[in-house]
Design a protein around this motif. Structure first.
Motif, PDB file in Angstrom:
ATOM      1  N   ARG A  52      -4.604  -6.309   0.961  1.00 14.67           N
ATOM      2  CA  ARG A  52      -3.683  -5.922   2.040  1.00 14.67           C
ATOM      3  C   ARG A  52      -2.915  -7.139   2.572  1.00 14.67           C
ATOM      4  O   ARG A  52      -1.736  -7.035   2.920  1.00 14.67           O
ATOM      5  CB  ARG A  52      -4.465  -5.274   3.194  1.00 14.67           C
ATOM      6  CG  ARG A  52      -4.840  -3.833   2.957  1.00 14.67           C
ATOM      7  CD  ARG A  52      -3.632  -2.902   3.003  1.00 14.67           C
ATOM      8  NE  ARG A  52      -2.960  -2.937   4.301  1.00 14.67           N
ATOM      9  CZ  ARG A  52      -1.648  -2.896   4.479  1.00 14.67           C
ATOM     10  NH1 ARG A  52      -0.847  -2.831   3.434  1.00 14.67           N
ATOM     11  NH2 ARG A  52      -1.128  -2.920   5.678  1.00 14.67           N
ATOM     12  N   ALA A  53      -3.598  -8.286   2.617  1.00 15.82           N
ATOM     13  CA  ALA A  53      -2.962  -9.489   3.181  1.00 15.82           C
ATOM     14  C   ALA A  53      -1.794  -9.978   2.317  1.00 15.82           C
ATOM     15  O   ALA A  53      -0.938 -10.711   2.797  1.00 15.82           O
ATOM     16  CB  ALA A  53      -3.998 -10.603   3.340  1.00 15.82           C
ATOM     17  N   THR A  54      -1.738  -9.559   1.035  1.00 13.09           N
ATOM     18  CA  THR A  54      -0.585  -9.938   0.197  1.00 13.09           C
ATOM     19  C   THR A  54       0.640  -9.099   0.547  1.00 13.09           C
ATOM     20  O   THR A  54       1.735  -9.361   0.056  1.00 13.09           O
ATOM     21  CB  THR A  54      -0.874  -9.708  -1.302  1.00 13.09           C
ATOM     22  OG1 THR A  54      -0.990  -8.296  -1.547  1.00 13.09           O
ATOM     23  CG2 THR A  54      -2.118 -10.428  -1.763  1.00 13.09           C
ATOM     24  N   GLY A  55       0.443  -8.045   1.354  1.00 14.27           N
ATOM     25  CA  GLY A  55       1.536  -7.118   1.641  1.00 14.27           C
ATOM     26  C   GLY A  55       1.494  -5.889   0.759  1.00 14.27           C
ATOM     27  O   GLY A  55       2.305  -4.974   0.902  1.00 14.27           O
ATOM     28  N   ALA A  56       0.542  -5.849  -0.184  1.00 14.37           N
ATOM     29  CA  ALA A  56       0.424  -4.683  -1.070  1.00 14.37           C
ATOM     30  C   ALA A  56      -0.034  -3.462  -0.273  1.00 14.37           C
ATOM     31  O   ALA A  56      -0.762  -3.588   0.713  1.00 14.37           O
ATOM     32  CB  ALA A  56      -0.570  -4.975  -2.186  1.00 14.37           C
ATOM     33  N   ALA A  57       0.411  -2.286  -0.730  1.00 14.91           N
ATOM     34  CA  ALA A  57      -0.128  -1.036  -0.202  1.00 14.91           C
ATOM     35  C   ALA A  57      -1.461  -0.784  -0.895  1.00 14.91           C
ATOM     36  O   ALA A  57      -1.594  -1.017  -2.099  1.00 14.91           O
ATOM     37  CB  ALA A  57       0.836   0.116  -0.486  1.00 14.91           C
ATOM     38  N   LEU A  58      -2.439  -0.316  -0.114  1.00 16.61           N
ATOM     39  CA  LEU A  58      -3.791  -0.135  -0.645  1.00 16.61           C
ATOM     40  C   LEU A  58      -4.233   1.306  -0.445  1.00 16.61           C
ATOM     41  O   LEU A  58      -4.147   1.837   0.667  1.00 16.61           O
ATOM     42  CB  LEU A  58      -4.754  -1.082   0.092  1.00 16.61           C
ATOM     43  CG  LEU A  58      -6.238  -0.897  -0.200  1.00 16.61           C
ATOM     44  CD1 LEU A  58      -6.562  -1.279  -1.646  1.00 16.61           C
ATOM     45  CD2 LEU A  58      -7.085  -1.723   0.769  1.00 16.61           C
TER      46      LEU A  58
END
Ligand SMILES: [Mg+2]
Length: 274
Positions: A52-58
């Motif tokens: 999540r911290a990379t900006g990816a949707a999880l």
């Protein structure tokens, strides 16, 4: 702009996010004889937070009901996580639950199914789990699960069809489910058209629909879609995914290595695993 990426992909990265969608049982948690005993592998919570911290949707896309998944996983505490439960029939985010409508026949079959099963297989280790929007016949605790399921398959399919429902095979289970909804429809909704890339990991036949959807999306939009099979050779998803890892520990290792590829180079990191 990101050095080293094709111009089309680099422009996409400015607009869209990577999707990481993961099954739970057998993928993030070792399989247990009873579903309530399953727990995420140590380290899973931190890796999901790092994703999540990379900006990816999880997203977690599971055959469990949302309430069961939240209870055994504790994933409700991970900010921004989306959970699709009961193979896509439920969607949960930030405490808000959307549920698909069940056909009227489900209530009647719920009453009838335990008797139907007991009339065919006299084995106390066969049991029916009520997941609200689906009913699961479990044979995992029996001495010969596949033989038990072979005897049950046809009558259970007939009863399900009469109730307006479908049957989905699983690992030592038969699952009566809502027709037209599966992990593929969940992934399609999560993907939309504007994702930069997607990673999907799963271990069971129900995950094949999701992997097919990832492949179709990647083909259609020309962006990276990586499928990961979790399980030893000969398992239900062996040979169909881009990458195979032996167990949930192997998936965590893979995710950690991908996280080492700094965002926004994630999509090219995914591509290099093909
Ligand atoms: Mg699974």
């Amino acid at each position: 702009m990101t050095a080293g990426l094709a111009p089309g992909l680099a422009s996409v990265l400015d607009l869209a996010s990577v999707l990481v969608a993961l099954d739970f049982d057998g993928t993030l948690a070792p399989i247990t004889p009873h579903p309530e005993d399953a727990r995420p592998l140590a380290g899973v919570h931190q890796v999901l937070r790092d994703v999540r911290a990379t900006g990816a949707a999880l997203a977690v896309v599971t055959g469990r009901s949302v309430s069961s998944l939240l209870r055994v996983s504790g994933f409700g505490a991970i900010p921004g996580i989306v959970i699709y439960g009961t193979h896509g029939a439920e969607r949960w985010q930030a405490g808000s639950l959307r549920t698909a409508a069940a056909p009227p026949g489900l209530g009647e079959l719920r009453e009838r199914l335990p008797g139907l099963v007991a009339g065919i297989v006299r084995d106390r280790d066969v049991w029916v789990e009520d997941k609200s929007l689906s009913l699961v016949v479990h044979a995992r605790l029996t001495a010969q699960p596949e033989r038990v399921l072979d005897r049950l398959r046809e009558p259970v399919e007939e009863a399900a069809a009469a109730a307006g429902l479908g049957v989905r095979p699983g690992r030592e289970v038969l699952e009566i489910c809502l027709p037209g909804i599966d992990k593929g429809t969940a992934v399609r909704e999560l993907l939309g058209e504007d994702r930069a890339a997607v990673l999907y990991a799963g271990d069971d036949v129900g995950d094949l629909d999701a992997m097919a959807e990832v492949n179709a999306w990647a083909e259609r939009v020309g962006r990276p879609g990586l499928t990961v099979a979790v399980g030893a050779a000969g398992g239900p998803v062996a040979g169909v995914a881009d990458v195979t890892v032996p167990d949930p520990e192997g998936l965590l290792d893979l995710l950690r290595r991908l996280l080492g590829v700094a965002w926004p180079a994630w999509p090219s990191g995914l591509g290099s695993w093909r």
